[in-house]
Scaffold this active site. Structure first.
Site, PDB file in Angstrom:
ATOM      1  N   SER A 187     -10.131 -10.505  -5.421  1.00  0.00           N
ATOM      2  CA  SER A 187     -10.666  -9.442  -6.211  1.00  0.00           C
ATOM      3  C   SER A 187     -12.017  -9.643  -6.712  1.00  0.00           C
ATOM      4  CB  SER A 187      -9.631  -8.792  -7.331  1.00  0.00           C
ATOM      5  OG  SER A 187     -10.282  -7.645  -8.018  1.00  0.00           O
ATOM      6  N   TYR A 246      -4.485 -10.768 -14.519  1.00  0.00           N
ATOM      7  CA  TYR A 246      -4.680 -10.255 -13.124  1.00  0.00           C
ATOM      8  C   TYR A 246      -6.093 -10.873 -12.831  1.00  0.00           C
ATOM      9  CZ  TYR A 246      -6.429  -7.178  -9.391  1.00  0.00           C
ATOM     10  OH  TYR A 246      -6.796  -6.869  -8.180  1.00  0.00           O
TER      11      TYR A 246
HETATM   12  N1  NAP Z   1      -7.496  -1.104  -5.074  1.00  0.00           N
HETATM   13  C1  NAP Z   1      -8.657  -1.766  -5.306  1.00  0.00           C
HETATM   14  O1  NAP Z   1      -9.587  -1.291  -5.491  1.00  0.00           O
HETATM   15  C2  NAP Z   1      -8.186  -3.453  -5.506  1.00  0.00           C
HETATM   16  C3  NAP Z   1      -9.250  -4.018  -5.756  1.00  0.00           C
HETATM   17  C4  NAP Z   1      -9.284  -5.549  -5.959  1.00  0.00           C
HETATM   18  C5  NAP Z   1      -8.159  -6.085  -5.190  1.00  0.00           C
HETATM   19  N2  NAP Z   1      -7.053  -5.266  -4.896  1.00  0.00           N
HETATM   20  C6  NAP Z   1      -5.783  -6.158  -4.266  1.00  0.00           C
HETATM   21  O2  NAP Z   1      -5.453  -5.524  -3.341  1.00  0.00           O
HETATM   22  C7  NAP Z   1      -4.382  -5.772  -3.002  1.00  0.00           C
HETATM   23  C8  NAP Z   1      -3.526  -4.370  -2.721  1.00  0.00           C
HETATM   24  O3  NAP Z   1      -3.590  -3.612  -3.894  1.00  0.00           O
HETATM   25  P1  NAP Z   1      -3.505  -1.830  -3.861  1.00  0.00           P
HETATM   26  O4  NAP Z   1      -5.031  -1.572  -4.228  1.00  0.00           O
HETATM   27  O5  NAP Z   1      -3.336  -1.399  -2.693  1.00  0.00           O
HETATM   28  O6  NAP Z   1      -2.715  -1.391  -4.997  1.00  0.00           O
HETATM   29  P2  NAP Z   1      -1.384  -0.768  -4.681  1.00  0.00           P
HETATM   30  O7  NAP Z   1      -1.480   0.379  -4.087  1.00  0.00           O
HETATM   31  O8  NAP Z   1      -0.678  -0.648  -5.904  1.00  0.00           O
HETATM   32  O9  NAP Z   1      -0.475  -1.805  -3.882  1.00  0.00           O
HETATM   33  C9  NAP Z   1      -0.077  -3.042  -4.108  1.00  0.00           C
HETATM   34  C10 NAP Z   1       0.772  -3.568  -3.420  1.00  0.00           C
HETATM   35  O10 NAP Z   1       1.579  -4.885  -3.638  1.00  0.00           O
HETATM   36  C11 NAP Z   1       2.871  -4.503  -3.305  1.00  0.00           C
HETATM   37  N3  NAP Z   1       3.611  -5.037  -4.486  1.00  0.00           N
HETATM   38  C12 NAP Z   1       3.365  -5.210  -5.942  1.00  0.00           C
HETATM   39  N4  NAP Z   1       4.296  -5.665  -6.435  1.00  0.00           N
HETATM   40  C13 NAP Z   1       5.043  -6.652  -5.476  1.00  0.00           C
HETATM   41  C14 NAP Z   1       6.235  -7.422  -5.611  1.00  0.00           C
HETATM   42  N5  NAP Z   1       6.821  -7.838  -6.622  1.00  0.00           N
HETATM   43  N6  NAP Z   1       6.673  -7.637  -4.355  1.00  0.00           N
HETATM   44  C15 NAP Z   1       6.094  -7.131  -3.285  1.00  0.00           C
HETATM   45  N7  NAP Z   1       5.112  -6.425  -3.007  1.00  0.00           N
HETATM   46  C16 NAP Z   1       4.657  -6.035  -4.337  1.00  0.00           C
HETATM   47  C17 NAP Z   1       3.066  -3.181  -3.416  1.00  0.00           C
HETATM   48  O11 NAP Z   1       4.203  -2.945  -2.466  1.00  0.00           O
HETATM   49  P3  NAP Z   1       5.407  -1.802  -2.926  1.00  0.00           P
HETATM   50  O12 NAP Z   1       4.898  -1.058  -4.147  1.00  0.00           O
HETATM   51  O13 NAP Z   1       5.477  -0.777  -1.524  1.00  0.00           O
HETATM   52  O14 NAP Z   1       6.683  -2.524  -2.961  1.00  0.00           O
HETATM   53  C18 NAP Z   1       1.958  -2.686  -2.720  1.00  0.00           C
HETATM   54  O15 NAP Z   1       1.911  -2.580  -1.366  1.00  0.00           O
HETATM   55  C19 NAP Z   1      -3.651  -6.360  -4.182  1.00  0.00           C
HETATM   56  O16 NAP Z   1      -3.644  -7.706  -4.100  1.00  0.00           O
HETATM   57  C20 NAP Z   1      -4.772  -5.954  -5.202  1.00  0.00           C
HETATM   58  O17 NAP Z   1      -4.967  -7.044  -6.295  1.00  0.00           O
HETATM   59  C21 NAP Z   1      -7.357  -3.964  -4.873  1.00  0.00           C
END
Ligand code: NAP
Length: 260
Positions: free
Chosen positions: A149, A163
Site C-alpha cells: 500500500s 495497517y
Molecule cells: N482499496 C484500496 O484503495 C487499497 C489501497 C492500498 C492497498 N490495498 C490493499 O489491497 C488489498 C485488497 O483490499 P481491498 O481494497 O480490495 O479491500 P476489501 O474489499 O475490503 O478486500 C479485502 C480482501 O481481503 C480479504 N480478507 C480480509 N480478511 C481476511 C481474512 N482474515 N482471511 C482471508 N481473507 C481476508 C477479503 O476477503 P473476504 O471478505 O471475501 O473474506 C477481501 O477479499 C489489501 O491487501 C489492501 O490492504 C487496497
C-alpha cells in the site's frame, strides 16, 4: 512476438481475497490474460458465486479460507494442491485494516492485522515453495506478488497504525524474499495501490462513489484507481514482459508516491 508478450496461457494462479475488491479485479485480469485462477474468500457462498461469475472468463476455482492463522494457510495450500496441482503465480492480496484515533487504538488491532497482512503471505510462500520452484524457469520465473500500500511508504491521514506498519513490513519482506528466491527463478514484487473504490475505502468516498474533496486533491491524477490499473500491473509482472523485474515496489496510485 508482441502479441503474446502479456499472455498468461497455461499459467496457474492463486489470488487470496480474489472474490471481491482489488483481488477480484486482479483475478479477472489474470483470467482474461489466459491463466487458470483460484480465489479465496472467508465466505464460502460469496467465494463460490464469484468463481461461478468469473468462469465466463476462464477456469476459476473457489477455495474458501479465513487466512488469519498460519494453520489456515497450510490448510489452504493443501486444498489448492489437491484441486489444482502446480502453481506459477501467487498473489497475496487479502488484507485487513483498522483505523482508530491514537488514544484509543486497541491492542487487538495489532496481531490480527499483522497476521493477515504479513504472516499469512509469508506462510503461503513457505507452503508453495516446492510448486513455485518447480514452475520457475530461467527465462520464465514463477511469480509472487504481494499487495502492499502507499500507506506503507507515504504518511496518509488514515490513523491505521498497525495497517501502515504491516504494509511497510510486507514491502521489506518482498525484497528479502526476492533476494532469497532469485536462485530458484522466483520473482517477488510488491504492488502498492493508492486509492481504489473497494469496501476498504468506502469511508473515503461520497454517495456517488467519487472521492471526497480532500482525497481528490490528494491524488495528482485526480481520480481513483480503476480495475485495469491494478490488473494491468499484475498481468505485466506475471507475463513474459515482467520476467526481469524482481524486488520492486511499484506504486499504482495516480502519482501519490512518485509526485511527493
Ligand atoms: N482499496 C484500496 O484503495 C487499497 C489501497 C492500498 C492497498 N490495498 C490493499 O489491497 C488489498 C485488497 O483490499 P481491498 O481494497 O480490495 O479491500 P476489501 O474489499 O475490503 O478486500 C479485502 C480482501 O481481503 C480479504 N480478507 C480480509 N480478511 C481476511 C481474512 N482474515 N482471511 C482471508 N481473507 C481476508 C477479503 O476477503 P473476504 O471478505 O471475501 O473474506 C477481501 O477479499 C489489501 O491487501 C489492501 O490492504 C487496497
Amino acid at each position: 512476438m508482441v502479441t503474446d508478450l502479456f499472455s498468461l496461457a497455461g499459467k496457474k494462479a492463486l489470488v487470496t481475497g480474489g472474490a471481491q475488491g482489488l483481488g477480484r479485479m486482479i483475478a479477472e485480469g489474470l483470467l482474461r490474460a489466459g491463466a487458470d485462477v483460484a480465489i479465496t474468500s472467508r465466505k464460502p457462498d460469496i467465494c463460490a458465486q464469484a468463481a461461478a461469475e468469473m468462469a465466463a472468463l476462464g477456469p476459476c476455482l473457489a477455495l474458501p479460507a479465513d487466512l488469519s492463522t498460519p494453520e489456515a494457510a497450510v490448510d489452504l495450500a493443501d486444498r489448492y494442491r489437491q484441486a489444482a496441482g502446480g502453481l506459477d503465480i501467487l498473489v497475496n492480496n487479502a488484507g485487513k485494516t483498522w483505523g482508530a484515533p491514537i488514544e484509543s487504538f486497541p491492542d487487538k488491532a495489532w496481531a490480527s492485522v499483522m497476521a493477515v497482512n504479513v504472516q499469512t503471505p509469508f506462510k503461503l510462500v513457505q507452503q508453495f515453495l516446492s510448486e513455485l520452484t518447480a514452475s520457475g524457469l530461467g527465462g520464465d520465473p514463477a511469480r509472487i506478488i504481494n499487495i502492499g500500500s502507499v500507506a506503507g511508504v507515504a504518511i496518509e491521514l488514515l490513523q491505521a497504525y498497525s495497517y501502515s506498519a504491516s504494509k511497510a513490513a510486507i514491502h521489506q519482506l518482498s525484497r528479502q524474499l526476492a533476494k532469497d528466491l532469485a536462485d530458484r527463478n522466483i520473482t517477488v514484487n510488491a504492488v502498492l495501490p493508492g486509492f481504489f473504490p473497494t469496501s476498504m475505502t468506502a469511508h473515503l468516498r461520497d454517495a456517488d462513489d467519487a472521492p471526497t474533496g480532500a482525497l481528490q486533491g490528494h491524488i495528482p491524477l485526480r481520480r481513483l484507481g480503476r480495475p485495469d490499473d491494478i490488473a494491468g500491473i499484475v498481468v505485466f509482472l506475471c507475463s513474459r514482459a515482467g520476467a526481469y523485474v524482481t524486488g520492486a515496489e511499484i506504486p499504482v496510485d495516480g502519482g501519490i508516491v512518485g509526485c511527493r
